[in-house]
Write a protein that holds these residues in place. Structure first.
Motif, mmCIF file in Angstrom:
data_model
loop_
_atom_site.group_PDB
_atom_site.id
_atom_site.type_symbol
_atom_site.label_atom_id
_atom_site.label_comp_id
_atom_site.label_asym_id
_atom_site.label_seq_id
_atom_site.Cartn_x
_atom_site.Cartn_y
_atom_site.Cartn_z
ATOM 1 N N ASN A 1 -44.872 39.420 47.515
ATOM 2 C CA ASN A 1 -43.961 40.756 46.439
ATOM 3 C C ASN A 1 -45.121 42.132 47.409
ATOM 4 O O ASN A 1 -44.409 43.125 47.001
ATOM 5 C CB ASN A 1 -44.247 41.128 45.005
ATOM 6 C CG ASN A 1 -42.786 40.012 44.591
ATOM 7 O OD1 ASN A 1 -41.815 39.934 45.331
ATOM 8 N ND2 ASN A 1 -42.837 39.566 43.353
ATOM 9 N N ASN B 1 -35.000 39.037 51.410
ATOM 10 C CA ASN B 1 -34.577 39.334 50.157
ATOM 11 C C ASN B 1 -34.137 40.975 50.892
ATOM 12 O O ASN B 1 -33.158 40.884 49.790
ATOM 13 C CB ASN B 1 -35.823 40.009 50.229
ATOM 14 C CG ASN B 1 -36.684 38.848 48.579
ATOM 15 O OD1 ASN B 1 -35.844 38.514 47.458
ATOM 16 N ND2 ASN B 1 -37.811 38.335 49.232
ATOM 17 N N VAL C 1 -33.684 42.004 39.987
ATOM 18 C CA VAL C 1 -34.583 41.595 38.868
ATOM 19 C C VAL C 1 -35.548 40.984 40.438
ATOM 20 O O VAL C 1 -35.839 40.557 41.221
ATOM 21 C CB VAL C 1 -34.051 40.606 38.625
ATOM 22 C CG1 VAL C 1 -36.120 40.196 37.679
ATOM 23 C CG2 VAL C 1 -33.397 41.097 37.700
ATOM 24 N N GLY C 2 -37.369 41.568 40.095
ATOM 25 C CA GLY C 2 -38.036 41.213 41.309
ATOM 26 C C GLY C 2 -37.643 42.014 42.524
ATOM 27 O O GLY C 2 -37.434 43.280 42.138
#
Length: 300
Positions: free
Chosen positions: A29, A166, A285-286
């Motif tokens: 992340n 992502n 989210v995230g």
């Protein structure tokens, strides 16, 4: 392949994997946020150069007075998700090609097999049909450097593929929202109103007042404006000494239930489906939230 064989080793792997995988996700992340910030800086620099070439921006970075379009506003400018996805895809391809050039002579695979292994390994799919540094027939040349290079390629490749996945999820979300908007889907079910007995005013009183004016004849929702004029909170009529029957008394006590039903219906109508949202997938989210903030995709 290196795997734990003893009970102690398997127990250690459980605890090590718990914290190790959590740390790995945190690292991915952080890499995603840094690489998106870096790509946004590059794309913004290209955007500023294009504005200067068109004469919409001076050398000091200030907009000219003659350009007043909102499309070229630098404050609200965000990098295109498609350009970011393309750059990440090209970066992942370059890493896979470089890794394949190292794996092919050492593992003696075909080039297609090495590219296939790179995708399976970088995407953390891990089928196990191809495993590096496991040949037992002959020795590797400079096996320590080879394993170190394998470690570097796996870490960098996983970071790029993770970021690419992502960003691709943003594009998939846009596609699904476009399909939902084209199909004009609704996520709530609105049953047709049925003819029902009015829970506010008793049926025989409605009939005595003129027939088809109540819900039993018209099939509409209860008229809550006549509640105070007909009954008080205790169920008795105002300004009248007339006794009412038990049936009328029980029906009058349904006023609170009817009012609650109306409030729930109005709340459902306001919150079930909003035209401004388009009925699509919203939020994140995230990692998806990181991309929404960096790429300005909150309202997509």
């Amino acid at each position: 392949m290196t795997t734990p064989r003893t009970t102690e080793g398997k127990i250690l792997l459980i605890f090590y994997g718990l914290f190790g995988c959590a740390g790995a996700f945190l690292f991915f992340n952080l890499f995603l946020e840094r690489i998106i910030t870096f790509l946004a800086f590059i794309l913004r620099t290209i955007h500023l150069r294009e504005l200067r070439r068109k004469g919409l921006l001076d050398d000091g970075g200030r907009r000219n007075s003659q350009s007043s379009t909102d499309d070229d506003s630098l404050d609200s400018w965000k990098p295109s998700v498609y350009w970011v996805m393309l750059i990440l895809f090209l970066g992942a391809v370059v890493i896979a090609c470089c890794a394949s050039a190292m794996y092919q002579p050492n593992e003696r695979w075909s080039y297609f097999e090495t590219v296939y292994f790179c995708f399976v390994a970088f995407a953390t799919i891990g089928f196990g049909d191809y495993v590096v540094s496991q040949r037992a027939t002959d020795r590797y040349d400079d096996v320590h450097w080879y394993r170190f290079g394998n470690f570097v390629f796996l870490v960098v490749g996983c970071c790029f593929i993770y970021s690419l996945f992502n960003v691709t999820s943003i594009v998939i979300k846009q596609l699904l929202n476009w399909i939902i908007k084209k199909l004009d889907c609704r996520c709530c079910y609105r049953p047709k109103p049925r003819a029902r007995r009015n829970a506010i005013t008793p049926g025989h009183i409605n009939k005595s007042k003129g027939g088809g004016g109540g819900a039993g004849a018209g099939g509409g929702a209860p008229d809550l404006t006549d509640v105070d004029s007909n009954y008080d909170s205790e169920g008795s009529r105002r300004g009248s000494s007339e006794m009412i029957s038990m049936r009328d008394f029980l029906q009058a006590n349904k006023i609170s239930l009817a009012m609650m039903q109306k409030q729930l219906y109005e709340t459902a109508q306001r919150g079930a489906f909003r035209q401004s949202d388009g009925g699509g997938f919203q939020g994140g989210v995230g990692p998806l939230a990181i991309l929404n903030r960096k790429l300005g995709q909150e309202d997509v």
